[in-house]
Enzyme design. Structure first.
Site, PDB file in Angstrom:
ATOM      1  N   HIS A 153       0.703  -1.474   0.131  1.00 48.25           N
ATOM      2  CA  HIS A 153      -0.286   0.052  -0.043  1.00 48.25           C
ATOM      3  C   HIS A 153       0.515   1.412  -0.381  1.00 48.25           C
ATOM      4  CE1 HIS A 153      -3.500  -2.686   1.362  1.00 48.25           C
ATOM      5  NE2 HIS A 153      -2.939  -2.966   2.059  1.00 48.25           N
ATOM      6  N   SER A 275      16.941  22.024 -15.166  1.00 52.79           N
ATOM      7  CA  SER A 275      15.207  22.895 -15.074  1.00 52.79           C
ATOM      8  C   SER A 275      15.288  24.002 -15.846  1.00 52.79           C
ATOM      9  CB  SER A 275      14.897  22.646 -14.249  1.00 52.79           C
ATOM     10  OG  SER A 275      14.176  24.152 -13.566  1.00 52.79           O
TER      11      SER A 275
END
Ligand code: ARG
Length: 443
Positions: A153, A275
């Protein structure tokens, strides 16, 4: 232009010509080499049953060999207005080419071309999958003692290891290889001789072309041979989709594990991109593109299904469109596999993840098991450890002792590799290569 194989008196409308030819000039370049091989086998067979003179056969084989060399040297083109590869080859052979089409149709020509193409391209994929498999196994062995948290999970769960993580993807490729082998076996049958899809009245020797082209057997029933168009591509695409599924998951894990909140993996700088605004960025674009490309590939079997789903038996021009989604698939897959391997080989791992106390609780089951081995019933031990955790006084013992097959301390990579070798032995690559060489050995 009077350059259609089927053209009689009617003038072809150029707009309709453009529409029906579609992308065949581009797509058929993928199968050009195999069209020539198929024609060589067909010509030899026609001569053996008395439908070609020996001299015509020699002229045809010589012409075909020239075309083959042109293709290999990137000098071959499908000329403007010529419908497809089959038409181009026949026209280029000149007068003698007119005798070559007895007993076949472009329908079985394209079928056999696709089989030969798929067979060759599957080999390339198999080789790349195997190379990646080996890299994963060696990384698994190299880092078999380095622990990491395992999740269920996406919540921290149990101790895992880099040995398990790398090795899991290797074993996933083992199953994918099994599917590639099945696909290869389906592909390795000869549809040539089914002609338009119903055979014909010439006494063709289909066993002969089957042997010449190195196929395992033929697609016997001529109607089924034609029905295999699209079905075969879907089966192969499904095997590739399975490989893509493995790589896509590996890419997602890798993106997630390089994230600073995990910090389990570090990509070599050359694999990251920056970036335009944030000077600190080193983004895992290569894995992200890999993930997207793999997800796109997993859609291809569905696309093929949609094209063939509502067709009854027999040839339809619809089938031509499959080439656009199918033929470019292999080069993309090979590219993805090579890039993934190179990333996996250069990836850096964090050897001290579990020093961080936020992972302490992954050792809870180890403690329960330790108490159980001391004689406390499992459920009582579970409760005892659970209470200690609730009260905040659980202290983990970070030594793990997993010994059963496939666990941290006993990866069984040798067993996994042995299974892989067993599958690889079943691919008849050598026989196929030999047969193709023999065919091309024209004097
Ligand atoms: N370009 C065609 C295809 O890919 C070749 C077969 C043409 N056959 C025909 N009956 N029009 O299917």
């Amino acid at each position: 232009m009077a350059n259609k194989l089927w053209q009689k008196e009617t003038i072809v409308n150029s707009d309709i010509e453009r529409y029906t030819i579609g992308k065949d000039a581009e797509m058929d370049m993928y199968i050009a080499r195999y069209d020539v091989l198929g024609s060589m086998a067909h010509a030899k067979m026609l001569e053996s049953i008395g439908l070609l003179e020996k001299t015509d056969l020699s002229a045809i084989l010589k012409g075909l060999k020239e075309i083959f060399n042109q293709i290999e040297n990137d000098e071959f083109v499908i000329e403007d207005g010529v419908e497809d590869i089959h038409s181009q080859v026949e026209m280029q052979l000149g007068e003698v080419g007119k005798k070559l089409h007895s007993g076949r149709s472009r329908n079985d020509q394209v079928l056999v071309d696709l089989r030969l193409f798929s067979r060759a391209k599957l080999k390339e994929v198999v080789e790349e999958v195997y190379a990646l498999f080996n890299s994963l196994i060696s990384q698994s062995e190299r880092y078999k003692n380095v622990l990491m948290p395992g999740y269920t999970h996406l919540q921290i769960a149990m101790p895992s290891s880099f040995g398990l993580w790398f090795g899991a993807y290797a074993e996933s490729l083992l199953d994918d290889m099994q599917l590639l082998l099945s696909a290869y076996k389906v592909v390795n049958r000869n549809p040539l001789g089914s002609a338009a899809g119903y055979g014909n009245s010439f006494p063709l020797n289909r066993q002969m072309t089957t042997d010449l082209l190195g196929f395992d057997s033929m697609d016997y029933n001529v109607v089924y041979a034609q029905m295999g168009r699209g079905k075969t591509e879907r089966i192969v695409a499904s095997a590739l989709a399975s490989v893509a599924g493995t790589i896509s998951k590996l890419a997602f894990d890798s993106c997630m594990f390089t994230n600073q909140n995990f910090g389990f993996l570090k990509l070599a700088d050359e694999f990251t991109t920056g970036s335009s605004i944030m000077p600190h960025k080193k983004n895992p674009d290569v894995f992200e593109l890999t993930r997207a490309k793999c997800n796109k590939i997993q859609g291809v079997p569905q696309q093929i299904t949609m094209i063939i789903n509502n067709l009854p038996s027999g040839y339809f021009r619809d089938l031509q469109i499959i080439k656009e989604v199918y033929l470019p698939l292999f080069d993309e897959m090979v590219d993805i596999l090579a890039m993934t391997r190179s990333m996996i080989e250069k990836i850096k791992i964090n050897e001290n993840i579990l020093d961080d106390p936020k992972y302490d609780l992954i050792f809870s089951v180890e403690e329960v098991n330790r108490l159980t081995l001391e004689g406390v019933p499992f459920r009582d031990a579970y409760k005892q450890v659970g209470m200690a955790i609730e009260k905040g006084n659980f202290t983990p013992n970070k030594t793990v002792n997993h010994t059963h097959e496939g666990s941290i301390g006993n990866l069984c990579n040798d067993k996994i590799s042995a299974l892989m070798e067993g599958i690889l032995e079943e691919f008849p690559f050598e026989k196929v290569e030999e047969k193709e060489k023999e065919l091309l050995n024209v004097i």
